[in-house]
Design a protein around this motif. Structure first.
Motif, PDB file in Angstrom:
ATOM      1  N   TYR A 295       0.829  -1.213   0.000  1.00  0.00           N
ATOM      2  CA  TYR A 295       0.000   0.000   0.000  1.00  0.00           C
ATOM      3  C   TYR A 295       0.864   1.264   0.000  1.00  0.00           C
ATOM      4  N   CYS A 296       1.977   1.213   0.703  1.00  0.00           N
ATOM      5  CA  CYS A 296       2.851   2.387   0.799  1.00  0.00           C
ATOM      6  C   CYS A 296       3.451   2.759  -0.547  1.00  0.00           C
ATOM      7  N   LEU A 297       3.559   1.774  -1.437  1.00  0.00           N
ATOM      8  CA  LEU A 297       4.082   2.047  -2.779  1.00  0.00           C
ATOM      9  C   LEU A 297       2.958   2.449  -3.728  1.00  0.00           C
ATOM     10  N   SER A 298       1.837   1.752  -3.659  1.00  0.00           N
ATOM     11  CA  SER A 298       0.745   2.080  -4.587  1.00  0.00           C
ATOM     12  C   SER A 298       0.113   3.431  -4.274  1.00  0.00           C
ATOM     13  N   TYR A 299       0.194   3.887  -2.999  1.00  0.00           N
ATOM     14  CA  TYR A 299      -0.328   5.195  -2.618  1.00  0.00           C
ATOM     15  C   TYR A 299       0.758   6.281  -2.594  1.00  0.00           C
ATOM     16  N   ASN A 300       1.960   5.903  -3.021  1.00  0.00           N
ATOM     17  CA  ASN A 300       3.088   6.851  -3.090  1.00  0.00           C
ATOM     18  C   ASN A 300       3.478   7.454  -1.741  1.00  0.00           C
ATOM     19  N   TYR A 301       3.348   6.677  -0.678  1.00  0.00           N
ATOM     20  CA  TYR A 301       3.845   7.119   0.624  1.00  0.00           C
ATOM     21  C   TYR A 301       5.365   6.972   0.697  1.00  0.00           C
ATOM     22  N   LEU A 302       5.890   6.027  -0.063  1.00  0.00           N
ATOM     23  CA  LEU A 302       7.329   5.777  -0.091  1.00  0.00           C
ATOM     24  C   LEU A 302       7.838   5.855  -1.513  1.00  0.00           C
ATOM     25  N   ASP A 303       9.113   6.187  -1.661  1.00  0.00           N
ATOM     26  CA  ASP A 303       9.767   6.245  -2.968  1.00  0.00           C
ATOM     27  C   ASP A 303      10.061   4.814  -3.420  1.00  0.00           C
TER      28      ASP A 303
END
Length: 200
Positions: free
Chosen positions: A135-143
């Motif tokens: 989720y952190c990648l698909s929602y762009n929370y993380l690089d």
């Protein structure tokens, strides 16, 4: 020959052929290295599978680290049992539809990644679980580039398990094993609430 004797003979011959094929595949698998496993899809069981691997690794005396992204519950059965035997971090504020705050979720995700990156850079960890990282990648929370680089740069014998729905293609590409769990039927859709010991 009786019917049972014939059936047993056919079964024995079929299993002997199968054993020969399996033994040949096992003999060809000669590389000993850390692997990355991606557990994704809409079906139940991604985190449960990862925590099963935690139990298995602990049983072998391996050092395990768990980082839970997004999730914020600290009353789960898995944490109550497994955190006594490994390093366990619950780093989220709850599901994103509950927080509804991009900046806060991004900050939480970055703090969680700092913990994960430390483990990925430490040769003493045999297994690192990155629960709900997708989720952190698909929602762009993380690089994505940083996450992929950190996973790929980990120690040679370290295993990594990533869980979560809608895994980005970059995770699929670097994974050694990808399992997509499909939601064919789920009790929740029939109005049955989450059950202690099964969902948490």
């Amino acid at each position: 020959m009786t019917i049972n004797t014939e059936r047993n003979a056919r079964h024995s011959a079929r299993m002997a052929r199968k054993k020969a094929v399996i033994d040949a595949h096992i003999a060809q698998a000669s590389i000993d290295t850390g692997i990355m496993i991606l557990l994704t899809g809409n079906g139940k069981g991604k985190s449960s599978s990862a925590f099963g691997m935690v139990a298995r690794a602990i049983g072998h005396g391996l050092k395990v680290g768990v980082v839970q992204f997004i999730k914020n519950r600290t009353d789960t059965g898995e944490e109550a049992l497994l955190s006594k035997h490994c390093e366990w971090h619950v780093m989220g504020d709850g599901f994103t539809w509950e927080t509804q705050n991009f900046e806060a979720d991004k900050l939480k995700s970055e703090a969680a990644w700092a913990v994960a990156a430390r483990m990925l850079n430490d040769v003493s960890y045999d297994v690192v679980i990155l629960d709900e990282l997708t989720y952190c990648l698909s929602y762009n929370y993380l690089d994505k580039n940083i996450v992929i680089k950190d996973i790929e740069s980990r120690p040679e014998m370290q295993h990594v398990v990533v869980t979560g729905r809608a895994a980005v293609k970059e995770l699929h590409e670097i994974a050694d094993t990808v399992t997509v769990l499909n939601d064919e039927k789920h009790a929740y859709k029939a109005g049955i609430k989450a059950q202690k010991g099964l969902e948490w």
